[in-house]
Write an enzyme that holds these catalytic residues in place. Sequence first.
Site, PDB file in Angstrom:
ATOM      1  N   ASP A 104       0.871  -1.176   0.000  1.00  0.00           N
ATOM      2  CA  ASP A 104       0.000   0.000   0.000  1.00  0.00           C
ATOM      3  C   ASP A 104       0.913   1.234   0.000  1.00  0.00           C
ATOM      4  O   ASP A 104       1.408   1.654  -1.044  1.00  0.00           O
ATOM      5  CB  ASP A 104      -0.893  -0.123   1.241  1.00  0.00           C
ATOM      6  CG  ASP A 104      -1.984   0.925   1.317  1.00  0.00           C
ATOM      7  OD1 ASP A 104      -2.081   1.750   0.414  1.00  0.00           O
ATOM      8  OD2 ASP A 104      -2.736   0.927   2.293  1.00  0.00           O
ATOM      9  N   VAL A 154     -10.025  -3.386   0.040  1.00  0.00           N
ATOM     10  CA  VAL A 154     -10.187  -4.796  -0.347  1.00  0.00           C
ATOM     11  C   VAL A 154     -10.112  -5.723   0.866  1.00  0.00           C
ATOM     12  O   VAL A 154      -9.458  -5.415   1.867  1.00  0.00           O
ATOM     13  CB  VAL A 154      -9.149  -5.231  -1.407  1.00  0.00           C
ATOM     14  CG1 VAL A 154      -9.421  -4.564  -2.732  1.00  0.00           C
ATOM     15  CG2 VAL A 154      -7.719  -4.972  -0.951  1.00  0.00           C
TER      16      VAL A 154
HETATM   17  C1  PRP Z   1      -1.149  -4.709   5.925  1.00  0.00           C
HETATM   18  C2  PRP Z   1      -0.678  -5.630   4.823  1.00  0.00           C
HETATM   19  C3  PRP Z   1       0.755  -5.250   4.618  1.00  0.00           C
HETATM   20  C4  PRP Z   1       0.798  -3.782   4.996  1.00  0.00           C
HETATM   21  C5  PRP Z   1       0.860  -2.957   3.769  1.00  0.00           C
HETATM   22  O1  PRP Z   1      -0.838  -5.288   7.148  1.00  0.00           O
HETATM   23  O2  PRP Z   1      -0.800  -6.985   5.202  1.00  0.00           O
HETATM   24  O3  PRP Z   1       1.627  -5.982   5.452  1.00  0.00           O
HETATM   25  O4  PRP Z   1      -0.403  -3.502   5.734  1.00  0.00           O
HETATM   26  O5  PRP Z   1       0.772  -1.600   4.086  1.00  0.00           O
HETATM   27  P1  PRP Z   1       1.897  -0.530   3.745  1.00  0.00           P
HETATM   28  O6  PRP Z   1       2.407  -0.805   2.361  1.00  0.00           O
HETATM   29  O7  PRP Z   1       1.139   0.750   3.836  1.00  0.00           O
HETATM   30  O8  PRP Z   1       2.984  -0.622   4.770  1.00  0.00           O
HETATM   31  P2  PRP Z   1      -1.563  -4.931   8.512  1.00  0.00           P
HETATM   32  O9  PRP Z   1      -0.697  -3.999   9.298  1.00  0.00           O
HETATM   33  O10 PRP Z   1      -2.965  -4.501   8.231  1.00  0.00           O
HETATM   34  O11 PRP Z   1      -1.545  -6.307   9.285  1.00  0.00           O
HETATM   35  P3  PRP Z   1      -2.170  -7.744   8.937  1.00  0.00           P
HETATM   36  O12 PRP Z   1      -1.356  -8.306   7.774  1.00  0.00           O
HETATM   37  O13 PRP Z   1      -1.965  -8.492  10.193  1.00  0.00           O
HETATM   38  O14 PRP Z   1      -3.631  -7.588   8.568  1.00  0.00           O
END
Ligand code: PRP
Length: 177
Positions: A104, A154
Amino acid sequence: MPDPYEIDLMISAKSIAARIEDLSREIRETFKDTDKLVVVGLLRGSFVFIADLVRELDLPVEVDFLEASSYGDGMESSREVRILKDLRGAIEGRDVLLVEDIVDTGHTLKHVTALLETRKPKRLETIALLDKPSRREVDVKATWTGFEIPDEFVVGYGIDFAQRDRNLPYIGKVRFI
Ligand code: PRP
């Protein structure tokens, strides 16, 4: 509880499976000489993707996991990423594939790859099932990307909304009702 929402299909289970077959072929070719590839899943979102991916790889692999969480500190571009759970094994001199569900802003991938590089792997490559390039805050790109998607909320195939919907077999788009 989040506000009520419905989920529209974005990427079907069949499309995901077909894409994983293609990506696996490329990964196999890249790592064809490996004695054993360390496949590292970034928890929690990657758990479904890594399970399907390793079963297509047809290479000697071992699986390890890492959990990171990111915090905003008021300045988006200096977002802090914290390691909540580290790898069990050493990766020095090893072939490593880091598996992400979604890139992201890019902070997580950038921070984690930098961390893993300090451990001197022989080769480190990265794969993300989904990429939202329009959201990027730091310059980073996975070696392999499953699907580039627009800036939509998503869920499914490992990805949650307030810890729900990780178990959907497809990628869906959240629509508030
Ligand atoms: C989400 C996803 C990625 C990260 C991407 O993890 O799984 O690891 O965010 O975001 P970025 O590119 O903005 O850093 P999240 O922290 O939601 O944890 P999860 O995987 O446990 O749901």
